[in-house]
Design a protein around this motif. Structure first.
Motif, PDB file in Angstrom:
ATOM      1  N   GLU A   1      -0.726   9.819  -4.898  1.00 23.09           N
ATOM      2  CA  GLU A   1      -0.314  11.191  -4.596  1.00 23.09           C
ATOM      3  C   GLU A   1       0.318  11.839  -5.821  1.00 23.09           C
TER       4      GLU A   1
ATOM      5  N   ALA B   1      -0.048   4.276  -2.389  1.00 22.97           N
ATOM      6  CA  ALA B   1      -0.244   5.619  -1.856  1.00 22.97           C
ATOM      7  C   ALA B   1       0.636   6.626  -2.582  1.00 22.97           C
TER       8      ALA B   1
ATOM      9  N   TYR C   1       0.803  -1.213   0.000  1.00 19.61           N
ATOM     10  CA  TYR C   1       0.000   0.000   0.000  1.00 19.61           C
ATOM     11  C   TYR C   1       0.839   1.267   0.000  1.00 19.61           C
ATOM     12  N   LYS C   2       2.087   1.189   0.409  1.00 23.15           N
ATOM     13  CA  LYS C   2       2.930   2.376   0.315  1.00 23.15           C
ATOM     14  C   LYS C   2       3.155   2.750  -1.143  1.00 23.15           C
TER      15      LYS C   2
ATOM     16  N   GLU D   1     -13.301   4.821   0.961  1.00 29.91           N
ATOM     17  CA  GLU D   1     -12.157   3.964   0.629  1.00 29.91           C
ATOM     18  C   GLU D   1     -12.318   2.625   1.335  1.00 29.91           C
TER      19      GLU D   1
ATOM     20  N   ALA E   1      -8.583   6.604  -2.124  1.00 34.68           N
ATOM     21  CA  ALA E   1      -7.170   6.289  -1.843  1.00 34.68           C
ATOM     22  C   ALA E   1      -6.687   7.109  -0.649  1.00 34.68           C
ATOM     23  N   THR E   2      -5.701   7.981  -0.849  1.00 39.87           N
ATOM     24  CA  THR E   2      -5.141   8.761   0.253  1.00 39.87           C
ATOM     25  C   THR E   2      -5.830  10.104   0.442  1.00 39.87           C
TER      26      THR E   2
ATOM     27  N   GLU F   1      -4.817   6.703   6.139  1.00 36.71           N
ATOM     28  CA  GLU F   1      -4.060   7.875   5.697  1.00 36.71           C
ATOM     29  C   GLU F   1      -4.989   9.069   5.489  1.00 36.71           C
ATOM     30  N   CYS F   2      -6.194   8.829   4.979  1.00 34.95           N
ATOM     31  CA  CYS F   2      -7.172   9.912   4.824  1.00 34.95           C
ATOM     32  C   CYS F   2      -7.504  10.533   6.178  1.00 34.95           C
TER      33      CYS F   2
ATOM     34  N   LYS G   1      -4.651  12.602   7.492  1.00 36.59           N
ATOM     35  CA  LYS G   1      -4.553  13.916   6.849  1.00 36.59           C
ATOM     36  C   LYS G   1      -5.556  14.897   7.452  1.00 36.59           C
TER      37      LYS G   1
ATOM     38  N   HIS H   1      -5.622   0.505   4.998  1.00 30.61           N
ATOM     39  CA  HIS H   1      -4.365   1.242   5.016  1.00 30.61           C
ATOM     40  C   HIS H   1      -4.527   2.633   4.404  1.00 30.61           C
ATOM     41  N   LEU H   2      -5.275   2.728   3.300  1.00 33.99           N
ATOM     42  CA  LEU H   2      -5.467   4.008   2.635  1.00 33.99           C
ATOM     43  C   LEU H   2      -6.470   4.868   3.397  1.00 33.99           C
TER      44      LEU H   2
END
Length: 493
Positions: free
Chosen positions: A196, A192, A188-189, A244, A221-222, A252-253, A256, A248-249
């Protein structure tokens, strides 16, 4: 002084209440996987579990401490990690040790880890007694007998927050894995970073079609695209909604948003799978964005792919407000998917083993695939794509060249360089439908196709990744121009 009770504690049972009745020690509920929710393994959020435990404690007269423990990979240090998490969670005010603590645990492997640290362990659920996970599976099956086994505190919290329906959706999800990912092999990195990087380019392509109001990004996603919507003055009064499925994603949302990277206060994120099902009320969404998503709806369909994508489009139409728009930017198949072509591939740019390899058995499958020639990657792709994506992918060899459908050739050529996520990517079919096929799905749902809609070709990928190592031609050897690889579909209600 203490009774340590480690577990995920999604469901509390009447048996547990009887077991703990009259307990004069403080019960320390170590709620493991506290950072996980909306997954098959951990469907109930930690704060709901904590609420049920507190109600359980109040109703049974227990003095309790509830401590969330972050999920960890399987480790022989699990017991020690849990003890330290309790210390940190109480600002070191609670120091558990074998002299002041008894452990309540019915999982032999976990009990052994505490015993090795010197703790006395007592069994909670004897054989034949329904354990909490058994009760949760009854909920997932729609068996209302769970209400007779669960403690009233759990029933109360579940009823108030509709958690029984939530559990059924999570546990029975045909796509999402135990830990909230589409596949177990996805890095997932890498995903991501790719989302981006691509967000600015995609936003330039779609921004003129976005209608203010309630703006929904499915497969967000992110959250990078919603950040660009947030920065556009036209949408300062809009509600921005991201959905999402991948844990994992989604995390991240949320991160943020917590960092203050969105200026609009009306930004909301949901971890849900919208595969063929409606989530939002009818006529409530002004703009729906699906960026690099619809091929996944097609690929991960439970049953008929055509029926699943049609249900998805029908659900989008249902939640779209009159005058609203669905903006779909994604890969797509060539206009002539069935056209037979002769594919020539470079075999001098890497290794050419005699047989394909079972990549799951390798320590570093990405390095292995990266070391293959383009031609060798084709055979590896065919092997993995057939079983993972459940597609025929038929081809024949002729004079060192490959004869196959144009759509199949492009499915390989557009993915051959995705070595970091090879096993995950081979679950997906980019060329299942072409632009006309996706347009037909939108029309059948009720949408009108905007004239700005079009298929297009990513010439950078063709020039830099495909043309240097591959060529397609007719059976008589006449070169064929590279087909379209992507689509922009603007569907209006």
């Amino acid at each position: 002084m203490y009774l340590l009770f480690p577990g995920r504690h999604h469901v509390l049972t009447r048996f547990q209440a009887a077991f703990l009745k009259g307990q004069d020690r403080t019960v320390v509920w170590a709620v493991t996987s506290a950072n996980h929710h909306t997954t098959k393994r951990n469907p109930v959020p930690y704060h709901r579990r904590e609420a049920a435990i507190e109600r359980f404690s109040l109703q049974t007269g227990l003095r309790s401490l509830v401590i969330g423990v972050t999920d960890t990979p399987p480790t022989d240090d699990f017991a020690d990690v849990t003890i330290k998490a309790i210390e940190a969670g109480t600002d070191d005010q609670v120091q558990l040790d074998p002299a002041n603590t008894v452990v309540a645990c019915s999982t032999p492997e976990v009990a052994k880890l505490y015993e090795q640290l010197g703790y006395q362990v007592i069994d909670v659920e004897p054989p034949g007694e329904s354990r909490p996970w058994d009760v949760l599976l009854m909920i997932a099956e729609g068996n209302d007998e769970w209400r007779e086994l669960a403690h009233p505190s759990t029933v109360d919290v579940f009823d108030r927050y509709a958690l029984d329906a939530h559990i059924r959706r999570c546990v029975n999800d045909p796509v999402v894995g135990d830990d909230g990912g589409l596949t177990t092999t996805r890095d997932y990195k890498t995903y991501a970073d790719a989302f981006e990087t691509a967000a600015d380019r995609k936003w330039l392509q779609i921004k003129d079609f976005v209608r203010p109001g309630r703006i929904l990004d499915i497969g967000c996603a992110t959250g990078a695209t919603l950040q660009l919507v947030d920065a556009d003055p036209r949408f300062h009064e809009s509600d921005l909604i991201g959905v999402e499925v991948a844990r994992h994603l989604y995390a991240e949302c949320v991160h943020k948003k917590e960092q203050g990277l969105f200026h609009n206060p009306n930004v909301y994120f949901y971890q849900r799978n919208m595969l063929g099902s409606a989530v939002f009320p009818p006529r409530s969404i002004d703009t729906t964005l699906t960026l690099a998503l619809t091929h996944e709806i097609w690929s991960y369909a439970d049953g008929s792919r055509a029926a699943t994508v049609q249900r998805f489009a029908d659900a989008l139409y249902a939640h779209t407000a009159p005058g609203g728009v669905w903006v779909n930017s994604d890969v797509c198949g060539p206009a002539e998917p069935e056209r037979p072509v002769v594919l020539t591939l470079d075999d001098s740019d890497g290794a050419n083993p005699d047989v394909v390899t079972e990549l799951e058995a390798l320590q570093d499958p990405a390095a292995y695939v990266a070391g293959l020639s383009t031609r060798a990657r084709f055979f590896q792709f065919a092997h993995d794509f057939r079983r993972n994506a459940r597609v025929p992918f038929a081809y024949a060899e002729r004079d060192g060249k490959l004869v196959l459908r144009l759509a199949d050739a492009m499915d390989f050529l557009t993915r051959k360089d995705y070595v970091d996520n090879w096993l995950s990517e081979t679950h997906e079919q980019f060329c299942g439908l072409n632009f006309d096929g996706w347009s037909a799905v939108a029309k059948q749902a009720g949408f009108t196709i905007d004239p700005a809609s079009k298929p297009w070709r990513n010439d950078w990928v063709i020039i830099h990744r495909i043309a240097p190592v591959a060529a397609i031609a007719t059976a008589t050897g006449d070169p064929i121009d590279w087909p379209d690889t992507h689509q922009l579909l603007i569907a209006r209600r």
